[in-house]
Write an enzyme that holds these catalytic residues in place. Structure first.
Site, mmCIF file in Angstrom:
data_model
loop_
_atom_site.group_PDB
_atom_site.id
_atom_site.type_symbol
_atom_site.label_atom_id
_atom_site.label_comp_id
_atom_site.label_asym_id
_atom_site.label_seq_id
_atom_site.Cartn_x
_atom_site.Cartn_y
_atom_site.Cartn_z
ATOM 1 N N TYR A 148 0.842 -1.207 0.000
ATOM 2 C CA TYR A 148 0.000 0.000 0.000
ATOM 3 C C TYR A 148 0.874 1.253 0.000
ATOM 4 O O TYR A 148 0.535 2.250 0.610
ATOM 5 C CB TYR A 148 -0.909 0.008 1.239
ATOM 6 N N TRP A 165 -13.657 -12.396 -6.034
ATOM 7 C CA TRP A 165 -14.889 -12.855 -5.349
ATOM 8 C C TRP A 165 -16.061 -12.929 -6.290
ATOM 9 O O TRP A 165 -17.028 -13.646 -6.026
ATOM 10 C CB TRP A 165 -15.187 -11.992 -4.126
ATOM 11 N N GLY A 236 -9.163 -0.388 11.821
ATOM 12 C CA GLY A 236 -8.176 -0.868 12.775
ATOM 13 C C GLY A 236 -7.127 -1.744 12.118
ATOM 14 O O GLY A 236 -7.240 -2.097 10.940
ATOM 15 N N ASP A 237 -6.102 -2.051 12.924
ATOM 16 C CA ASP A 237 -5.018 -2.935 12.497
ATOM 17 C C ASP A 237 -5.177 -4.178 13.357
ATOM 18 O O ASP A 237 -5.014 -4.120 14.577
ATOM 19 C CB ASP A 237 -3.695 -2.208 12.759
ATOM 20 N N PHE A 238 -5.543 -5.298 12.737
ATOM 21 C CA PHE A 238 -5.924 -6.450 13.570
ATOM 22 C C PHE A 238 -4.777 -7.038 14.391
ATOM 23 O O PHE A 238 -5.014 -7.798 15.310
ATOM 24 C CB PHE A 238 -6.718 -7.511 12.797
ATOM 25 N N HIS A 256 -2.566 -16.518 4.643
ATOM 26 C CA HIS A 256 -1.517 -16.816 3.644
ATOM 27 C C HIS A 256 -0.495 -15.676 3.489
ATOM 28 O O HIS A 256 0.534 -15.877 2.856
ATOM 29 C CB HIS A 256 -2.135 -17.218 2.296
ATOM 30 N N ASP A 257 -0.812 -14.525 4.074
ATOM 31 C CA ASP A 257 0.126 -13.393 4.012
ATOM 32 C C ASP A 257 1.189 -13.448 5.113
ATOM 33 O O ASP A 257 2.126 -12.642 5.089
ATOM 34 C CB ASP A 257 -0.634 -12.067 4.181
ATOM 35 N N ASN A 303 4.138 -16.819 -5.191
ATOM 36 C CA ASN A 303 3.822 -15.394 -5.170
ATOM 37 C C ASN A 303 3.831 -14.814 -3.762
ATOM 38 O O ASN A 303 4.252 -13.684 -3.547
ATOM 39 C CB ASN A 303 2.476 -15.125 -5.847
HETATM 40 C C1 ASE Z 1 -2.509 -11.406 -1.109
HETATM 41 C C2 ASE Z 1 -3.118 -11.878 -2.260
HETATM 42 C C3 ASE Z 1 -2.502 -11.617 -3.466
HETATM 43 C C4 ASE Z 1 -1.316 -10.698 -1.141
HETATM 44 C C5 ASE Z 1 -0.693 -10.438 -2.355
HETATM 45 C C6 ASE Z 1 -1.296 -10.881 -3.525
HETATM 46 C C7 ASE Z 1 -2.843 -11.946 -4.809
HETATM 47 C C8 ASE Z 1 -1.866 -11.414 -5.613
HETATM 48 N N1 ASE Z 1 -0.948 -10.764 -4.828
HETATM 49 O O1 ASE Z 1 -3.103 -11.658 0.094
HETATM 50 C C9 ASE Z 1 -4.036 -12.709 -5.270
HETATM 51 C C10 ASE Z 1 -3.689 -14.170 -5.423
HETATM 52 N N2 ASE Z 1 -2.864 -14.339 -6.561
HETATM 53 C C11 ASE Z 1 -1.587 -14.764 -6.467
HETATM 54 C C12 ASE Z 1 -0.804 -14.780 -7.727
HETATM 55 O O2 ASE Z 1 -1.107 -15.073 -5.424
#
Ligand code: ASE
Length: 346
Positions: A148, A165, A236-238, A256-257, A303
């Site tokens: 961001y 979505w 907020g920031d969780f 996943h982040d 990714n």
């Molecule tokens: C996230 C989702 C994504 C963080 C970065 C991201 C996506 C792309 N960049 O939470 C969407 C999912 N796609 C891929 C290629 O991962």
């Protein structure tokens, strides 16, 4: 078939080598507005007319259009006036900006942000960390600070995530009967497309989008109208701020982040806030238990390496994280599409 075994002509290697060329042709046609122009025109157009309409070179456009025909993103017809191009059904539905199922914004995010990070995939694998510093000259310590880094980047990300979505939202929300949960928080709900799917599928629910103040501001301005009474916001920031009490928390593409420690920290906080009898819904792309696939998920995990601190996980890995936070009766539903659902109960 059998091509994977054919050492005389390695079809699969040729195909994979050309993979990024395919992506870029599709992204470029989207970015230039080829599919939008053909939709608006309502009739097939010549390459010269498309080039003129989009302010592109006739020679470059002709080649791009022909490549799109080869990829079945456009169809071609020979007439007395010459060669004319039109959208295929799939392009009309998914590649035009105005379609309700448009994937345009995620393509722009892939083409202009994700693509640049992947330039440094080798470094990411060597170093085991994201590549924001090399790709954009911003610190990679705080991945969402980097993602961001400008309002424009944040908006592109939000719009991109929203478009997913429109094709997967209903399946992940219908994977379990969520109607007993009336009071729902979507943690990191961003542009609100999943929240919108949720209130449409569960008309008796209210969804609060919990996200960073600047994300909430943009969501209110650009994505969610005040008339959508079942959707509210919480800034907020969780990780650092409190999480209000609710019956269900949706964490969609959040875990996943982050690494396991951060996930446990967040889930423990969610567990504390959650009403007894309530739950948490994880929406993620699940790896097979032996990590042998699906290949889309394996690629997304790559990714996550170049863009975040996280990774894609197996159902057992998510279950362990949920159990460590105190959640029980964990149920897993694979949707067969990109994103799956895991429900844990308090
Ligand atoms: C996230 C989702 C994504 C963080 C970065 C991201 C996506 C792309 N960049 O939470 C969407 C999912 N796609 C891929 C290629 O991962």
């Amino acid at each position: 078939m059998g091509s994977t075994e054919d050492l005389d002509y390695p079809q699969i290697i040729v195909q994979y080598s050309n993979g990024f060329l395919i992506s870029k042709v599709m992204f470029t046609a989207c970015e230039l507005g080829v599919f939008d122009l053909l939709l608006e025109s309502g009739k097939p157009l010549s390459s010269d007319a498309i080039a003129a309409g989009l302010g592109a070179s006739t020679m470059g456009m002709r080649r791009l259009l022909d490549a799109c025909v080869g990829l079945k993103l456009l169809a071609v017809e020979m007439t007395q006036e010459g060669v004319l191009y039109r959208n295929t059904e799939i392009s009309n539905v998914y590649l035009t900006k105005s379609s309700p199922k448009s994937q345009y914004h995620i393509m722009m995010y892939y083409s202009n942000t994700v693509y640049l990070c992947w330039q440094y995939l080798t470094d990411a694998v060597r170093e085991g960390r994201n590549q924001y510093e090399r790709a954009f000259g911003v610190s990679s310590k705080d991945p969402f600070g980097a993602m961001y880094r400008s309002d424009e980047e944040m908006l592109k990300f939000m719009a991109g995530q929203n478009s997913v979505w429109s094709i997967c939202g209903r399946d992940v929300l219908a994977a379990f009967d969520l109607s007993p949960f009336r009071q729902i928080y979507d943690l990191g709900g961003g542009g609100g497309a999943l929240a919108q799917e949720c209130v449409s599928l569960y008309p008796n629910s209210t969804v609060t989008i919990y996200d960073l103040p600047k994300v909430v501001q943009v969501a209110k301005e650009q994505f969610v109208s005040p008339e959508e009474r079942q959707i509210t916001f919480h800034e907020g920031d969780f990780f650092n701020d409190s999480i209000p009490e609710a019956e269900l928390y949706i964490l969609s593409k959040i875990l996943h982040d982050w690494d396991d420690d951060k996930c446990k920290q967040l889930l423990a906080k969610v567990y504390k806030a959650c009403k007894p009898g309530g739950g948490v819904l994880l929406v993620e792309s699940l790896l097979n238990e032996d990590k042998s696939g699906p290949v889309e998920t394996q690629l997304y995990s790559m990714n996550m390496l170049v863009q975040t601190e996280g990774k894609e996980r197996t159902a057992a890995e998510y279950s362990k994280l949920l159990e460590a936070a105190g959640f029980g009766v964990i149920q897993v539903k694979r949707t067969g599409k990109l994103y799956d659902a895991v429900l844990g109960r308090k």
